[in-house]
Each structure stands twice: as C-alpha cells, then as structure tokens.
Design a protein around this motif. Sequence first.
Motif, PDB file in Angstrom:
ATOM      1  N   HIS A  79       0.670  -1.123   0.194  1.00 20.15           N
ATOM      2  CA  HIS A  79       0.109  -0.065  -0.030  1.00 20.15           C
ATOM      3  C   HIS A  79       0.791   1.082  -0.158  1.00 20.15           C
ATOM      4  O   HIS A  79       0.447   2.404  -0.210  1.00 20.15           O
ATOM      5  N   GLY A  80       2.384   1.293   0.361  1.00 19.59           N
ATOM      6  CA  GLY A  80       2.974   2.487   0.569  1.00 19.59           C
ATOM      7  C   GLY A  80       2.411   2.748   1.926  1.00 19.59           C
ATOM      8  O   GLY A  80       1.892   2.208   2.884  1.00 19.59           O
ATOM      9  N   VAL A  81       2.569   4.236   2.280  1.00 17.86           N
ATOM     10  CA  VAL A  81       1.885   4.691   3.392  1.00 17.86           C
ATOM     11  C   VAL A  81       0.347   5.054   3.140  1.00 17.86           C
ATOM     12  O   VAL A  81       0.073   5.600   2.068  1.00 17.86           O
ATOM     13  N   ASP A  82      -0.120   4.512   4.158  1.00 17.44           N
ATOM     14  CA  ASP A  82      -1.741   4.263   3.858  1.00 17.44           C
ATOM     15  C   ASP A  82      -2.614   4.419   5.170  1.00 17.44           C
ATOM     16  O   ASP A  82      -1.988   3.932   6.187  1.00 17.44           O
ATOM     17  N   ARG A  83      -3.817   4.805   4.970  1.00 13.04           N
ATOM     18  CA  ARG A  83      -4.567   4.616   6.347  1.00 13.04           C
ATOM     19  C   ARG A  83      -5.810   3.860   5.881  1.00 13.04           C
ATOM     20  O   ARG A  83      -6.524   4.108   4.874  1.00 13.04           O
TER      21      ARG A  83
END
Length: 217
Positions: A79-83
Amino acid sequence: MAAAAAVSCLNAPEVPELRTGDLVFVGLPMDYSLDNKDDTTMDNAIVAATGGEELNMIHVAIVEVANDTTWIIDATIKHGVDRHPLSVFLSDFTLKTGDYPEFIIKRVKDNSLAQQWVETAKSFCGAPYDVYFNAGDDAYYCSELVETSYLDASGKRIFHNAPMNFKDENGEFPLYWQQLFAMIESEIPQDKPGTNPQAMSKEDCLETVEGIDITVL
C-alpha cells in the motif's frame, strides 16, 4: 444492594482497549519462512511469545480510533504509506495457513501527544514504501514512519535512530528477511542508519498493553 453494586463497579478492573497512538507490532518465529505451508508455525510463535523466546518483529503499525472505527496507518510494500480499516490490516497479515502472526500492542508511556502523532503520520499518506531503507528521502518503511511521526513537545523524535539490525541472537539473518529482501531485489540493510521494528519494540518509552486481541475487535 444498589450501594454494593456501585462499589463493585468502582472496584472493577479497567478493561484494556486500543487507543489512538498505540502501536501494533507483528511478530513471527525466527525460523518462519514465507514459503511455509506447515500449520504448526503459529504454534511455534505462541511458544516463543509465552516461553521467553524472542519473536522476529517484522512490522509496526499505528492505531487511530475514530468514529467507532479502528484505523491503521502504516507503510507496506503493498500500500505504501496508507490509512485503512483494521480489517484490511488483518487481511494483509493473514498467513498462508490462515492463521495470524502474533500482534503485540505497545503504548508510549506518555501518550498525551498521541493525536498529534497520528495526524503527522496521516500527512505522509500516499508516499511510497522505501524498499531501499534510505533515511531522508520521500519514501518510508514501517518503523521509519513511526520514528518520523512521533515527536515530543520540542519537536525531537522520541524513538532512537541507530544502525539497523536484522540478525537474530545468534548473529544470523532470519529466513523471513532473507526471502523478503530477495523478493524485492534489495540487500538486507544491515547496519545502515535508521530503525527497525525489533529495536523499536524494546524502547524504554513503550509499555506493553496486555489483554487486547485485535483479531476480534
């Protein structure tokens, strides 16, 4: 009777619950293989967790509790950096056997700035995952995201930066790391400046929160 019930409620132990700013560490047995199809693997993990043997902490993620929903902010290859909701995190980390790894919840002892840390982490959403583990670029790996986001009131990072160590107590690289870095065609960043989940999980500013099973929330 009413008075007795009130006293009983007052004396009831506090039920542990996830809080914004908590950290979820993902632990696997030191001999865990990405190709493992043996359903006894997590039995080994449970023994390690309860018998004093060290787990290999492969990931760390940030918790946000908002509007009755538990969110995870982290940096992953997928996701990479994700929320995303906790359910996505649990799905991503379900093992091939259908089991979960060990999830260890830790909390900064003074978490008065927890919401600030989470907002900072969310500001990095959309950034790519740092497959080369290079400090100071615009990509982030999991513990780098935490280290960069968790600042004290003066703006100083509360987690320490040190040469990264991916070796076990015998000085060997666990099979998981060998396989993972081969998969992403990168050398294991041993001794590069930075941080990793294993070292971060042992920081003095953290305490373990017992009694929370995130798989049933």
